[in-house]
Design an enzyme around this catalytic site. Sequence first.
Site, short mmCIF file in Angstrom:
data_model
loop_
_atom_site.label_atom_id
_atom_site.label_comp_id
_atom_site.label_asym_id
_atom_site.label_seq_id
_atom_site.Cartn_x
_atom_site.Cartn_y
_atom_site.Cartn_z
CB SER A 49 -0.88 -0.01 1.25
OG SER A 49 -1.80 1.06 1.19
CD GLU A 50 -0.91 4.18 -3.44
OE1 GLU A 50 -0.89 2.94 -3.62
OE2 GLU A 50 -1.66 4.94 -4.07
CG ASN A 51 -1.20 4.12 3.15
OD1 ASN A 51 -1.14 3.12 2.45
ND2 ASN A 51 -2.00 4.19 4.19
CB SER A 91 5.80 3.74 0.31
OG SER A 91 4.83 2.93 -0.30
#
Lengths: 223, 209
Positions: A49-51, A91
Site C-alpha cells: 500500500s503506497e502509504n 514506499s
Amino acid sequence: MSKTLDPKKRIASRIAEELKPGMVVNLGVGIPTLIPEFLQQGNGVFLHSENGMLGMGPPPPPEELDMDCISASKHPVTLEPGAAIFSSSDSFGMIRGGHIDVVVLGALQISEKGEIANWAVPGTDILGVGGAMDLVPGAKKIIAAMTHTAKDGSPKLVRELAYPTTGIQCAKLVVTELAVFSINGESMLLEELAEGTTIDELRAVTDARFHVSTALKTWHDGN
Amino acid sequence: MVGGFGLCGTPFTLIDAIIEQPAIRNLTIISNNLGEPGKGLGLLLLSGQIKKAVGSYFTSNRDAVKAWKRGTLEIELYPQGTFVEAIRAGGAGIAAFYVKTGVGTELAKGREERIFNSERNILIEAIRAKAALIKAAKADALGNLIYSKSARNFNPAMATAADVVIAEVDEIVPAGSFDPEQVVTPHNFVDYLVISRYWKEGGVYVKNT
C-alpha cells in the site's frame, strides 16, 4: 454472459488468478480493491500500500478498528504476519525503483498500445493525482481493471486516448467483464472471451483494434 | 508543511492551535491532502487561513474543490511519490532531482526533460518549508520519535525539511527509553514537542475535552 457475478467482481476474480505466491502487488483504487476477496487464504501474495505498508491484510473486525492502520483508499486494514511499515518516501522509492511485481489499476481509458488514462477527465477539475503517475512507470507489470464501456455505453478501449495520459508506460494486460487482452506495446491481442459473447459483439463495443489469439479461450466464471 | 495521509497521522492539536489564532493568514500548506471536509486541515481551510495548497490529492475534500473554483484557493499538484521525494530532497540538502514519474503528462508541462539510461526524466526542485507540523505516536524527552503504523506516512520526511519542526505526540517518555534501533526520526530534526489533545476511542481519534 454468465450472470453469477456482477461485472466488477468478475473482473476482480479474473485478475486474482494472475497473482501468484511471492508476488509483491499494489492494488489501485476502484475495482482493484475488490481483488483480495478472490485471493485464497494463505495465497502468499504480498499486498503493498503506497502509504507505507507491505503485507496489508483484510479489514479488521469492528472491535479491532485502528485508524492508524489504513489502506491507500483510507479504509481500515490489518497487517499480515511478517508485514512491514515504512514511510511514504520509502514506499514510493519501492515503487519507482522497480520493487513491485504487479500493479493493478483502474482506468478511464486504455489505448490500443496500452497507454493508460486514469487520473483526470477533460473539462473537469484536476485537483488530484495521488500515486497513479508513480505506479505506472515503476511497476514491472501493469494490469488494467475496468468495465468494458463507460456508463454512457461508450468504449473505454480506444484507438487513441481522449483523456489525459497517466504516463508513457503501458499496461500489459487488460481485463474487462467481457474479455482479457494482452498488449505488447504495439497492439492488442484478444486472449479470452466471456462465455456467451461473440467476437462481433465485442468489436461493436470496442473502439481499439485488436487481433484474436489463435489459442483464444472461453472464459467461464468460477474456473 | 503538515504531515498526514487523509486524517491518518495528522497533527490535529497543532492545526487547532492555528485556528485559535485568526491573525495567522495566507498560509501555504504543503500536505498530501487538505484533510477531509471539516476535519484536520479541512477545518483550517474553512477558517479561511489557507491561501495555497501544495500536494497530490485534493479532490477528496469537496470544500477544497469549491474554494479552488471560487478562486480563493491556489493549488499546486504533484504525483504523490514526486511530492514526498521533493520533500526528502529538501531535507537532505539536494536542490533538485530527475524522475521518470509524470513524463509525457500534463504535470510535466514546463519542466526540463533529460534522458538518462535511455529513459525520459523530468527535473523536480526540492521542497522546504518555514515550519513543519508533524504527528508521531511517542517521543522521548530528547525528541526522538516513533510512529504508529500507517500514521508514519509523510511525517518522517517532513521532519527533515523545515526550519522549525513541531511534533505532536500522544506520549513523551524519558530519554533513553527507546531502543536506538527503533527510532525513526532522530531528535536533532525536532525542535518542539506538543502533547496531543486527541486520543483514540474505538480506534478513531477524538478530542479529549
